[in-house]
Design an enzyme around this catalytic site. Structure first.
Site, short mmCIF file in Angstrom:
data_model
loop_
_atom_site.label_atom_id
_atom_site.label_comp_id
_atom_site.label_asym_id
_atom_site.label_seq_id
_atom_site.Cartn_x
_atom_site.Cartn_y
_atom_site.Cartn_z
N LYS A 16 -6.30 8.13 3.61
CA LYS A 16 -6.42 9.12 4.11
C LYS A 16 -7.70 9.37 3.83
O LYS A 16 -7.85 10.22 3.36
CB LYS A 16 -5.74 9.51 3.64
CG LYS A 16 -4.74 10.22 2.93
CD LYS A 16 -3.94 10.48 3.45
CE LYS A 16 -3.12 10.69 3.52
NZ LYS A 16 -3.75 11.23 3.34
N HIS A 17 -7.68 8.83 5.16
CA HIS A 17 -8.22 8.70 5.37
C HIS A 17 -9.05 8.78 5.71
O HIS A 17 -8.53 8.91 5.81
CB HIS A 17 -7.95 8.71 5.44
CG HIS A 17 -7.37 8.99 5.30
ND1 HIS A 17 -6.84 9.24 5.13
CD2 HIS A 17 -6.97 8.97 4.99
CE1 HIS A 17 -6.20 9.53 4.95
NE2 HIS A 17 -6.34 9.67 4.78
N GLU A 76 -5.43 12.62 5.53
CA GLU A 76 -5.34 11.18 5.72
C GLU A 76 -3.94 10.69 6.05
O GLU A 76 -3.78 9.83 6.91
CB GLU A 76 -5.85 10.46 4.47
CG GLU A 76 -7.33 10.60 4.22
CD GLU A 76 -8.19 9.90 5.28
OE1 GLU A 76 -7.68 8.97 5.93
OE2 GLU A 76 -9.35 10.28 5.44
#
Length: 373
Positions: A3-4, A155
């Site tokens: 998470k990106h 992410e």
């Protein structure tokens, strides 16, 4: 990644935890910086060494990879050969990497992709559930708990979407069949991208050896990023830490390791300053043109910025240096000053709008008021 994750793309140092390709895509694949747009600035471009653009037959490239990876990381060549024999080229990865870049969305369209009431509520619940572990990391590193949570939220939606692709297959595909557009002007970039992913594939073998991972079983993004924080293999090796003290760095199943590793990334790669500001809103004097530096390094003194018409709207530490940030808000231009800790977030993903979205999400998770988009 974080998470990106996909700007400049010339070297590992220009990538955050995860390479990002499309300028506009769903939140799991966040947009990147694009030069000469009001909301972004050109990222730093260290001079890259020359690269041979002559085509290399697949068999030769593969044999060279096996030999070089074995020598460099001490993984038996037979083991590498056996693992690659089970790898598959994925057309879906080539298709995803080949998507044409769309326009860079203005801030008031970009922010809702990452900051919604559902994501804020999810972050608050995640923070409440894991507060003790997060605050321990905060005390050790100086990286706020809410910022670690915001990264994980952006992410992977707090671990809900860490990727469905085989990391081995994705990296194998991009390492040896990175898509070619046929445009001579893009050839150097495409060759460098392929070499980048070949490097990450080699790093995956080293990671498997060090962490005793079955690399053929790992799942992640189509670009090969892994875990709740979406670390590429090289970032995993360099920045992941053992947060729970079990002797392993597990970014898939250990939240203690994930929290400590995201914070360590900010400290070691981003130069996070304990207790330092991230960003503050600013005004630009009427009639003054926005200052768009050639890079994102927060090297401009407050006096220099004042001479250019910028006035911070909140107190900032004496002697602080910053970089100006211009955003296209729904009610007109928004101006900010980003400090070293703002720059640290851009090391996770080379995008000023990504950094601002993560920062504002973290503030909302912590219960602080954020300005309208």
């Amino acid at each position: 990644m974080t998470k990106h994750a996909l700007a400049s793309l010339l070297a590992l140092t220009l990538l955050g935890c995860i390479p990002k390709e499309a300028f506009v895509s769903p939140p799991a694949s966040t947009p990147v910086a694009k030069a000469a747009t009001p909301a972004e600035a050109a990222p730093e471009k260290p001079k890259a060494p020359p690269v041979d653009l002559a085509p290399v037959p697949f068999e030769t490239a593969r044999a060279n990879f096996v030999r070089d990876t074995s020598v460099r990381f001490g993984v038996p060549a037979a083991e590498i050969e056996a693992t690659l024999a089970g790898a598959t080229f994925l057309d879906s990865v080539v298709t995803a990497m080949s998507r044409p870049a769309e326009r860079v969305k203005p801030w008031h369209e970009y922010r809702p992709m990452f900051i919604s009431q559902a994501r804020i509520d999810g972050g608050r619940a995640f923070l409440a559930e894991h507060r003790e572990a997060l605050e321990k990391v905060q005390a050790q590193t100086g990286v706020p708990a809410e910022l670690i949570v915001a990264i994980i939220g952006v992410e992977t939606s707090y671990g809900g979407n860490t990727g469905r692709y085989s990391v081995l297959d994705a990296l194998y595909t991009l390492a040896f069949r990175y898509p070619r557009s046929g445009d001579p002007a893009k050839l150097e970039r495409e060759v460098r991208r392929e070499l980048f992913f070949r490097h990450e594939l080699a790093q995956l073998f080293a990671l498997g050896k060090e962490e005793k991972l079955d690399i053929a079983a790992l799942k992640g993004s189509y670009a090969g990023a892994m875990g709740l924080g979406q670390f590429m293999p090289s970032s995993y090796r360099e920045f992941a830490v053992d947060g729970d003290g079990d002797g392993r760095r597990d970014l898939f199943g250990s939240l203690d390791d994930v929290f400590a590793s995201v914070a360590n990334y900010f400290v070691k790669k981003g130069g996070w300053v304990r207790g330092g500001p991230v960003a503050v809103p600013a005004t630009l004097a009427p009639g003054r043109e926005p200052f768009n530096p050639e890079d994102w390094i927060p090297s401009h003194t407050l006096a220099d910025l004042a001479a250019r018409g910028y006035t911070p709207q909140q107190p900032v530490p004496a002697g602080a240096t910053a970089t100006p940030v211009s955003l296209e808000g729904s009610a007109g231009p928004q101006y900010w000053l980003g400090f070293q800790n703002y720059y640290a977030i851009t090391r996770y993903n080379i995008s000023k709008m990504y950094a601002m979205a993560v920062y504002q999400l973290s503030q909302a998770i912590a219960g602080r008021e954020i300005p309208p988009a």
